[in-house]
Design a protein around this motif. Structure first.
Motif, PDB file in Angstrom:
ATOM      1  N   ASP A 199       0.810  -1.224   0.000  1.00 29.26           N
ATOM      2  CA  ASP A 199       0.000   0.000   0.000  1.00 29.26           C
ATOM      3  C   ASP A 199       0.842   1.272   0.000  1.00 29.26           C
ATOM      4  O   ASP A 199       0.311   2.374  -0.037  1.00 29.26           O
ATOM      5  N   GLY A 200       2.164   1.102   0.000  1.00 35.54           N
ATOM      6  CA  GLY A 200       3.055   2.261  -0.040  1.00 35.54           C
ATOM      7  C   GLY A 200       3.407   2.716  -1.443  1.00 35.54           C
ATOM      8  O   GLY A 200       4.152   3.686  -1.617  1.00 35.54           O
ATOM      9  N   VAL A 201       2.878   2.015  -2.468  1.00 37.80           N
ATOM     10  CA  VAL A 201       3.086   2.444  -3.851  1.00 37.80           C
ATOM     11  C   VAL A 201       1.735   2.515  -4.554  1.00 37.80           C
ATOM     12  O   VAL A 201       0.818   1.752  -4.244  1.00 37.80           O
ATOM     13  N   GLU A 202       1.629   3.425  -5.501  1.00 36.89           N
ATOM     14  CA  GLU A 202       0.368   3.620  -6.219  1.00 36.89           C
ATOM     15  C   GLU A 202       0.123   2.514  -7.237  1.00 36.89           C
ATOM     16  O   GLU A 202      -1.016   2.071  -7.438  1.00 36.89           O
ATOM     17  N   HIS A 203       1.203   2.062  -7.897  1.00 33.68           N
ATOM     18  CA  HIS A 203       1.075   1.077  -8.972  1.00 33.68           C
ATOM     19  C   HIS A 203       1.841  -0.194  -8.609  1.00 33.68           C
ATOM     20  O   HIS A 203       3.049  -0.145  -8.382  1.00 33.68           O
ATOM     21  N   TRP A 204       1.130  -1.293  -8.553  1.00 31.55           N
ATOM     22  CA  TRP A 204       1.787  -2.586  -8.384  1.00 31.55           C
ATOM     23  C   TRP A 204       2.231  -3.058  -9.755  1.00 31.55           C
ATOM     24  O   TRP A 204       1.421  -3.223 -10.660  1.00 31.55           O
ATOM     25  N   SER A 225       4.543   6.396  -2.081  1.00 26.74           N
ATOM     26  CA  SER A 225       3.860   7.402  -1.270  1.00 26.74           C
ATOM     27  C   SER A 225       4.831   8.050  -0.280  1.00 26.74           C
ATOM     28  O   SER A 225       5.762   7.405   0.206  1.00 26.74           O
ATOM     29  N   GLU A 226       4.577   9.313   0.007  1.00 30.23           N
ATOM     30  CA  GLU A 226       5.383   9.992   1.031  1.00 30.23           C
ATOM     31  C   GLU A 226       5.138   9.389   2.410  1.00 30.23           C
ATOM     32  O   GLU A 226       5.935   9.577   3.325  1.00 30.23           O
ATOM     33  N   ARG A 260       2.757   1.567   4.321  1.00 25.83           N
ATOM     34  CA  ARG A 260       2.601   2.868   4.971  1.00 25.83           C
ATOM     35  C   ARG A 260       2.760   2.776   6.482  1.00 25.83           C
ATOM     36  O   ARG A 260       3.128   3.752   7.130  1.00 25.83           O
ATOM     37  N   LYS A 261       2.465   1.616   7.032  1.00 29.21           N
ATOM     38  CA  LYS A 261       2.588   1.440   8.477  1.00 29.21           C
ATOM     39  C   LYS A 261       3.476   0.250   8.782  1.00 29.21           C
ATOM     40  O   LYS A 261       3.400  -0.778   8.109  1.00 29.21           O
ATOM     41  N   THR A 262       4.292   0.390   9.791  1.00 32.17           N
ATOM     42  CA  THR A 262       5.126  -0.716  10.231  1.00 32.17           C
ATOM     43  C   THR A 262       4.243  -1.797  10.842  1.00 32.17           C
ATOM     44  O   THR A 262       3.424  -1.505  11.708  1.00 32.17           O
ATOM     45  N   PRO A 263       4.373  -3.038  10.381  1.00 35.65           N
ATOM     46  CA  PRO A 263       3.537  -4.107  10.937  1.00 35.65           C
ATOM     47  C   PRO A 263       3.750  -4.253  12.446  1.00 35.65           C
ATOM     48  O   PRO A 263       4.882  -4.296  12.924  1.00 35.65           O
TER      49      PRO A 263
END
Length: 342
Positions: A199-204, A225-226, A260-263
């Motif tokens: 989820d940290g990138v727009e395009h897989w 993503s920032e 986007r978030k650390t597990p």
């Protein structure tokens, strides 16, 4: 029955397989690889291995030099070579994409590898019947075998083949393609295919990149993503966290997962559900080993098979309490070997 073991992982490959492999431009500061010397001699066993060595081919699944692997397998004499064209990780699809877009080259490289090893049979392993039908439409001559979608599929398939009298060895899809290029085009392995997901990138996407390219280039090309705070290379099950995005891509970098978030996994007490035991492909009963370790005075006799652990983490994935059973088994194996418990 070994086929009852394993963990069914939720598959998230569609997004990265929706598009063809994207070629990432080579960074300007990277030099062109030196051309290989013209291949000489016959294309016999020694010639195939020499071509793999000259091309510096590395098998993407284990990071081992293909030339060294072929030499070792020549001594071990497997009767089947299997091209691993499936991806056990829920997000990774680089092997599948490589097979779909380079079916003929995978077949040709697999035949060369089997010849080098002296194996009488060769098969292309795919995960599902649907994938098999797709590959058959591309090349009806492809000799396929189903690995299934239960993790760890590589282990489960090898056990299944062994039970049927087949001493099988694996080779990666990209290693097959690189071997074909080395023999036919006299080309060194300088590119690899990497899945970028999370989820940290727009395009897989599956990206074809020059080996040595910094990871940041891949993430930026996929719209990082920032808010991305956590990056993993390798499997989401057994991969490693990356703190420096200037780290280069290697031939064994099959997937980059940006989050986007650390597990943050919460851990609860073991409930003895035995899901970990059903998941283990090596006959270990992790929950019992855990209780023995927790007793403070573990008895090695009560921890059978722990030394056979392959570190696949299937037990940890299956555990509803979020316990790191892989670490528990590793600790138990070390205790049985050394006799020390701390």
């Amino acid at each position: 029955m070994i086929l009852q073991h394993g963990v069914k992982l939720e598959q998230q490959k569609t997004a990265s397989l929706r598009h063809k492999i994207k070629i990432l431009p080579v960074p300007e500061d990277m030099t062109e690889p030196k051309p290989l010397a013209a291949r000489q001699g016959k294309l016999d066993v020694a010639g195939i291995i020499a071509a793999a060595e000259a091309a510096r081919i590395v098998d993407e699944f284990d990071g081992v030099s293909l030339a060294q692997k072929l030499k070792r397998l020549r001594r071990l004499k497997p009767n089947m070579i299997v091209a691993c064209c499936f991806d056990e990780d829920p997000c990774t699809s680089s092997a599948m994409a490589t097979l779909r877009e380079n079916t003929d080259a995978v077949i040709a490289g697999l035949v060369l590898a089997a010849r080098a090893c002296g194996a009488a049979e060769n098969k292309i392993a795919v995960a599902t019947p649907r994938e098999a039908r797709m590959i058959k439409k591309i090349n009806s001559q492809a000799d396929l075998i189903l690995a299934g979608e239960r993790y760890p599929a590589r282990v489960l398939l090898k056990r299944k083949l062994f039970a049927s009298g087949k001493n099988a060895a694996y080779i990666g899809a990209q290693a097959c393609v690189a071997l074909t290029a080395a023999v036919d085009e006299n080309e060194a392995q300088s590119f690899t295919v990497v899945t970028v997901a999370g989820d940290g990138v727009e395009h897989w996407r599956n990206m074809r990149v020059r080996i040595g390219t910094p990871l940041k280039f891949l993430l930026d090309a996929c719209g990082a993503s920032e808010k991305t705070t956590f990056v993993i290379t390798g499997s989401s099950v057994t991969g490693k966290a990356v703190t420096d995005l200037s780290e280069p891509v290697t031939a064994a970098t099959r997937c980059v997962i940006a989050l986007r978030k650390t597990p943050r996994n919460k851990t609860y007490p073991c409930i003895g559900c035995e899901k970990c035991a059903r998941a283990c492909p090596r006959g270990i009963v992790p929950w019992r080993v855990l209780r023995e370790i927790q007793s403070g005075a573990p008895d090695p006799v009560r921890m059978p098979n722990v030394q056979k652990c392959i570190g696949c983490s299937a037990c940890s994935v299956a555990c509803p309490s979020g316990i790191d059973l892989t670490a528990v088994i590793s600790k138990a194996a070390s205790f049985k070997k050394s006799g020390d418990f701390d």
